[in-house]
Design an enzyme around this catalytic site. Structure first.
Site, short mmCIF file in Angstrom:
data_model
loop_
_atom_site.label_atom_id
_atom_site.label_comp_id
_atom_site.label_asym_id
_atom_site.label_seq_id
_atom_site.Cartn_x
_atom_site.Cartn_y
_atom_site.Cartn_z
N ASP A 173 0.70 -1.10 -0.16
CA ASP A 173 0.20 -0.12 -0.14
C ASP A 173 0.80 1.53 -0.09
OD1 ASP A 173 -1.75 -1.91 0.37
OD2 ASP A 173 -2.99 -1.00 2.08
N GLU A 415 1.61 -9.55 11.03
CA GLU A 415 1.48 -9.02 9.52
C GLU A 415 2.78 -8.77 8.99
OE1 GLU A 415 -0.93 -5.37 9.49
OE2 GLU A 415 -1.27 -5.51 7.15
C1 GLC Z 1 -3.17 -4.47 3.60
C2 GLC Z 1 -1.91 -5.08 2.81
C3 GLC Z 1 -2.63 -5.62 1.63
C4 GLC Z 1 -3.39 -6.71 2.19
C5 GLC Z 1 -4.45 -6.22 3.06
C6 GLC Z 1 -5.06 -7.32 3.90
O1 GLC Z 1 -3.88 -3.51 2.85
O2 GLC Z 1 -1.03 -3.96 2.30
O3 GLC Z 1 -1.63 -6.18 0.68
O4 GLC Z 1 -4.08 -7.38 1.11
O5 GLC Z 1 -4.03 -5.48 4.21
O6 GLC Z 1 -4.42 -8.11 4.62
#
Ligand code: GLC
Length: 443
Positions: A173, A415
């Site tokens: 992101d 994460e």
């Molecule tokens: C965040 C990450 C993305 C992922 C999402 C859900 O937005 O950057 O890659 O898909 O979280 O885990």
């Protein structure tokens, strides 16, 4: 999981399967119940890849559950919303149901994410008994073919590379090259004003994510204001690819998306063959072109791959982990692979105690805790290890896989992780971390 209790492989596998079971809602798995209580496209693909060796039936169902979100034009949206109201860029933000061609009876986002789903489908089919595997491919193929056809019809232009139009479409992101580019995208005026006059805390208060994870581990307020405003502009254009490609300043030939697309195309081809089908000739020819075009993203001067700004055709020369992605595509020459491996091994750049950092140590963006601007992510390590193995760097691949598993053993299913200290960051009980660890343990 505390540092004191170092779990065995078996305990780690059981714990990973438990995380995935707990995060499952029907056939779909949410990335993390607190922070991400809906279904994300590439997250589901990683989950299916990890589950394939343990419960291929559940992995197949995970992928098939994505069909309900497919748009009439073939797009697979990056989020399919559940009924859980608790999300800050939810159905009211995207308003997908107001757009012609959105799926009925379900709310979704209106942009996509990298097409890992096709690669996962091939993996899952290989783990099912032959008859079931074929049946699964019969069921999933129409969705995949329509998705690839959408990518090629709406997003691939004459260069042969796909363009993506929002940082959320990369899945990384707030990755540095995108945040550089986003400087030309205006943020919501009131929010930007508050930041300028030192009242940023009012913006922070209005964010949902920072109620769950400390601000320093997420994107900044300014980054958030810009990315949200960009999605809102696309909403006002009816999410029409033609209008977006003609008018948006944020259109990118992305090295990561296209590297994954190359692998996904090959998987689609293999799936068609397994079903005795033929891909449409024009699609097959366009897919071939992407493979050749990917190498045009190599920058001779810095010996790195960069995404390219579609508008100006200039390379986006801000280093990040995506430079390694063509290894995964398997398109780069031995010489280019060698140069990338040297960067991986360089302690001034990517060779940190807990690799691979999402931004190099010498980047002005680097922060060991901030989301995609430094932390180590399991999915990137998966791509890099696979790429290294494909290029013949078996020891380097094994080293990354080992350190990845050790990181999770030490800090749990987080994460992302600090590449300097190994501390777990962001959301907890994170599905793709659990899934990709399972994959390593299965090997
Ligand atoms: C965040 C990450 C993305 C992922 C999402 C859900 O937005 O950057 O890659 O898909 O979280 O885990």
């Amino acid at each position: 999981m505390s540092e004191a209790a170092i779990p065995s492989d078996r305990a780690l596998r059981d714990a990973a399967l438990r995380v995935l079971a707990d995060n499952r809602r029907g056939d779909a798995t949410v990335p993390s119940p607190g922070l991400y209580p809906h279904q994300w496209l590439w997250d589901s693909a990683f989950v299916a890849m990890g589950l394939a060796a343990h419960d291929p039936g559940a992995a197949a169902a995970e992928l098939l559950s994505l069909r309900r979100g497919q748009w009439d034009n073939g797009m697979l949206p990056h989020i399919i919303f559940s009924d859980t109201p608790d999300y800050w860029e939810g159905p009211d933000f995207w308003r997908s149901r107001e757009v012609t061609g959105s799926p009925s009876g379900v709310d979704t986002s209106a942009i996509t994410q990298p097409p890992v789903v096709t690669i996962a489908a091939e993996t899952v089919a290989g783990r099912l008994p032959a008859e079931e595997g074929r049946h699964f491919l019969e069921s999933v193929y129409p969705m995949l073919l329509r998705y690839h056809a959408w990518i090629y019809r709406e997003r691939v232009r004459s260069s042969g590379l796909a363009v993506i139009v929002h940082p959320w479409e990369t899945g990384l992101d707030n990755s540095p090259p995108w945040m550089e580019l986003m400087k030309r995208a205006p943020g919501a005026p009131v929010g930007m004003f508050l930041e300028r006059v030192g009242l940023g805390r009012l913006n922070t208060k209005r964010r949902g994510d920072t109620r769950k994870v400390p601000l320093e581990e997420r994107q900044t307020n300014v980054e958030t204001l810009r990315t949200k405003a960009l999605a809102e502009r696309y909403r006002s254009w009816g999410y029409d690819s033609g209008v977006i490609l003609a008018r948006s300043k944020v259109v990118v030939e992305s090295v990561d998306f296209n590297s994954i697309l190359v692998r996904a195309n090959r998987a689609l081809d293999a799936i068609a063959e397994a079903l005795d089908r033929r891909l449409p000739d024009d699609l097959a020819a366009a897919m071939q072109k992407t493979e050749q075009a990917l190498e045009s993203l190599w920058d001779d001067e810095s010996e790195e791959y960069f995404s390219r700004d579609f508008r100006t055709q200039a390379p986006m020369r801000t280093s990040s982990v995506v430079t390694f992605m063509p290894l995964y595509a398997g398109t780069c020459s031995a010489e280019r692979a060698r140069s990338l491996v040297a960067k991986l091994n360089d302690p001034r750049r990517y060779a940190t105690p807990y690799p691979v950092p999402s931004a190099p140590l010498d980047s002005p963006y680097f922060s060991d805790r901030r989301y995609w601007q430094g932390p180590t992510w399991m999915n990137m390590n998966h791509f890099i290890a696979e790429g290294l193995r494909g290029a013949g760097y078996l020891d380097e691949a094994a080293t990354i896989e080992r350190s990845t598993v050790d990181l999770v053993r030490r800090s749990g299913f987080r994460e992302y992780y600090s590449p300097l200290t190994g501390e777990g960051l962001g959301a907890g009980d994170f599905s793709w971390t659990a899934a990709l660890v399972l994959e390593h343990l299965a090997e």
